[in-house]
Design a protein around this motif. Structure first.
Motif, PDB file in Angstrom:
ATOM      1  N   ALA A 120      -9.147  22.893  11.079  1.00 56.10           N
ATOM      2  CA  ALA A 120      -9.412  23.333  12.455  1.00 56.10           C
ATOM      3  C   ALA A 120     -10.368  22.353  13.155  1.00 56.10           C
ATOM      4  N   GLU A 121     -11.353  21.859  12.422  1.00 55.16           N
ATOM      5  CA  GLU A 121     -12.284  20.888  13.002  1.00 55.16           C
ATOM      6  C   GLU A 121     -11.554  19.598  13.383  1.00 55.16           C
ATOM      7  N   LEU A 122     -10.680  19.116  12.501  1.00 55.82           N
ATOM      8  CA  LEU A 122      -9.931  17.896  12.795  1.00 55.82           C
ATOM      9  C   LEU A 122      -9.001  18.089  13.990  1.00 55.82           C
ATOM     10  N   VAL A 123      -8.382  19.250  14.082  1.00 61.30           N
ATOM     11  CA  VAL A 123      -7.531  19.549  15.236  1.00 61.30           C
ATOM     12  C   VAL A 123      -8.373  19.520  16.509  1.00 61.30           C
ATOM     13  N   GLN A 124      -9.539  20.122  16.467  1.00 62.81           N
ATOM     14  CA  GLN A 124     -10.406  20.159  17.646  1.00 62.81           C
ATOM     15  C   GLN A 124     -10.862  18.761  18.065  1.00 62.81           C
ATOM     16  N   VAL A 125     -11.159  17.903  17.093  1.00 64.94           N
ATOM     17  CA  VAL A 125     -11.553  16.530  17.409  1.00 64.94           C
ATOM     18  C   VAL A 125     -10.413  15.817  18.124  1.00 64.94           C
ATOM     19  N   GLN A 126      -9.196  15.965  17.618  1.00 62.29           N
ATOM     20  CA  GLN A 126      -8.050  15.313  18.248  1.00 62.29           C
ATOM     21  C   GLN A 126      -7.787  15.896  19.643  1.00 62.29           C
ATOM     22  N   ARG A 127      -7.915  17.200  19.781  1.00 63.52           N
ATOM     23  CA  ARG A 127      -7.704  17.854  21.085  1.00 63.52           C
ATOM     24  C   ARG A 127      -8.738  17.387  22.112  1.00 63.52           C
TER      25      ARG A 127
END
Length: 146
Positions: A51-58
């Motif tokens: 979820a953290e990696l998704v948020q960074v990309q978003r």
């Protein structure tokens, strides 16, 4: 899907106003490039790391926002194998983690200037595009490199 794929970029110049965001994604995704191997030890920590990696990309890509939800989306680790040098974007490895090539190309289009060419090859299938604009890719035939 294959575990690895070949990624190549040609005439790939970074959009000057997006260089910092691309560099931040490169740094983050390179640092977390072993996430898939660590996922074998599935647990709550891994769920939150994804979820953290998704948020960074978003946070860094509006195109990625269209490909993901707040908590889930493709992890585009091949971007961690890029390098920005003198305004050019290069791939630093012969093989990168395999991902959906279209998703990768769409996100890259946000950071590369028009005219860049992206090629992804996995499982004897090659996809080629020319960047026309942000989230605007033109598919190229195998022999069509111009």
């Amino acid at each position: 899907m294959a575990a690895r794929m070949h990624l190549s970029l040609h005439d790939a110049r970074v959009r000057p106003d997006r260089a910092d965001d691309l560099q931040a994604l490169i740094d983050t995704l390179f640092a977390r490039r072993h996430f898939d191997r660590a996922q074998a030890q599935q647990g709550a920590g891994q769920m939150w790391l994804k979820a953290e990696l998704v948020q960074v990309q978003r946070a860094r890509s509006s195109v990625y926002q269209t490909l993901s939800s707040r908590m889930d989306g493709p992890l585009l680790f091949p971007m961690g194998f890029l390098r920005i040098q003198d305004g050019r974007v290069d791939v630093i490895s012969d093989a990168v983690p395999a991902v959906d090539p279209t998703a990768l190309a769409r996100v890259l289009s946000e950071f590369l200037q028009p005219g860049a060419r992206i090629t992804c090859t996995a499982d004897d299938t090659t996809h080629r595009w020319r960047v026309a604009g942000v989230d605007d890719l033109h598919a190229l035939r195998t022999a069509d490199q111009s």
